[in-house]
Design an enzyme around this catalytic site. Structure first.
Site, PDB file in Angstrom:
ATOM      1  N   TYR A  62       0.834  -1.201   0.000  1.00 30.62           N
ATOM      2  CA  TYR A  62       0.000   0.000   0.000  1.00 30.62           C
ATOM      3  C   TYR A  62       0.862   1.241   0.000  1.00 30.62           C
ATOM      4  O   TYR A  62       2.075   1.189   0.189  1.00 30.62           O
ATOM      5  CB  TYR A  62      -0.916   0.017   1.224  1.00 30.62           C
TER       6      TYR A  62
ATOM      7  N   LYS B 142       6.273  -1.562   1.778  1.00 30.41           N
ATOM      8  CA  LYS B 142       5.078  -1.116   2.489  1.00 30.41           C
ATOM      9  C   LYS B 142       3.989  -2.186   2.390  1.00 30.41           C
ATOM     10  O   LYS B 142       2.978  -2.029   1.703  1.00 30.41           O
ATOM     11  CB  LYS B 142       4.613   0.214   1.910  1.00 30.41           C
TER      12      LYS B 142
END
Length: 285
Positions: free
Chosen positions: A38, A148
């Site tokens: 993300y 991430k």
């Protein structure tokens, strides 16, 4: 809309609505494995700050996990810029993720492009003037902190620990005392008038706000050292800074109940102002 959700799966159908209206397929791999990545950043006046930098990092995270992106960088940028205009306020937290795809649970990769999710909710950036409180905790995450990913349980637990302690963030450290980053932010110190920040390796996320702080310091003639520092360095620092896409430049006055920082207020203010001025100029109506 007061908020917005977007989902496009492997069937190519776009679903758009308020967050409590949307549902996603049971077999999306996110449910079984947290298999995705993300990115996120702020919007002000319907303008998404540092969007190209965030999208570059988003695509890099996906590439590191060999997730096939369902859109190009330009298509994603156009989509996000269009979606923010559908919300009642232009001051938003813009979050997007891609999961590996949809299929019966199997540890082996699902073939084909990933599923794209977007979430928009009202939010505003702190001006960073008021100091914050921090706590510390051992960093128990795996060695993929630079990606991430959606596997955020250690960060969730560390954030809840900070909340219960009445603090803003948790500063994480490795067993040898090396400070890495916070639960959902980067952390930096001022020592001898120089900014120290952990190098970009597998132990930290290469923060977008971190990069803007480094750039601001260089413009201001403040020396920057991308060097790991210890817990002792953290507590002895002249100032302690925390940065994230949600709060670009904060400074701490307490860690684990112990007063910290406060020795270079003019320098901290110059950094904070430089970062915020850049954000305000880039998102001006």
């Amino acid at each position: 809309m007061k908020n917005l959700g977007y989902y496009k799966g492997q069937d190519g159908v776009e679903h758009i609505g308020e967050l409590d209206e949307l549902v996603v397929p049971f077999n999306d791999r996110v449910h079984f494995f947290g298999d995705g990545v993300y990115d996120a950043g702020p919007s002000r006046n319907y303008k998404i700050f540092a969007i190209d930098e965030h999208i570059d990092r988003f695509f890099n995270s996906a590439a590191l996990l060999e997730i096939e992106m369902p859109v190009t960088k330009q298509e994603l940028k156009d989509l996000l810029c269009d979606l923010v205009k559908k919300v009642d306020t232009g001051d938003l937290f813009v979050y997007y993720q891609v999961t590996r795809g949809t299929g019966i649970r199997d540890h082996a990769f699902t073939e084909g492009p990933g599923n794209l999710w977007v979430m928009l909710k009202p939010a505003s950036i702190s001006d960073g003037i008021e100091p914050i409180k921090l706590i510390t905790a051992e960093d128990t995450r795996f060695f993929h902190c630079n990606i991430k990913t959606l596997n955020l349980i250690p960060s969730v637990m560390a954030t809840e620990k900070a909340k219960r302690a009445g603090a803003k963030e948790t500063v994480l450290y490795r067993p040898n005392g090396e400070v890495t980053e916070c639960a959902h932010s980067n952390v930096h110190i001022i020592k001898d008038g120089k900014l120290y920040t952990h190098p970009c390796d597998e132990l930290i996320l290469p923060g977008i706000a971190r990069a803007h702080i480094i750039s601001a310091c260089k413009r201001l003639g403040i020396a920057v050292s991308e060097t790991a520092f210890s817990l002792d360095d953290l507590f002895d620092a002249e100032e302690v800074l925390v940065s994230s896409s949600s709060n670009l430049c904060l400074h701490a006055n307490e860690i684990d109940g112990i007063p910290v920082g406060g020795k270079q207020p003019e320098l901290i203010e110059s950094i904070r102002k430089a970062v915020m001025d850049e954000f305000l100029a880039a998102t001006e109506a």
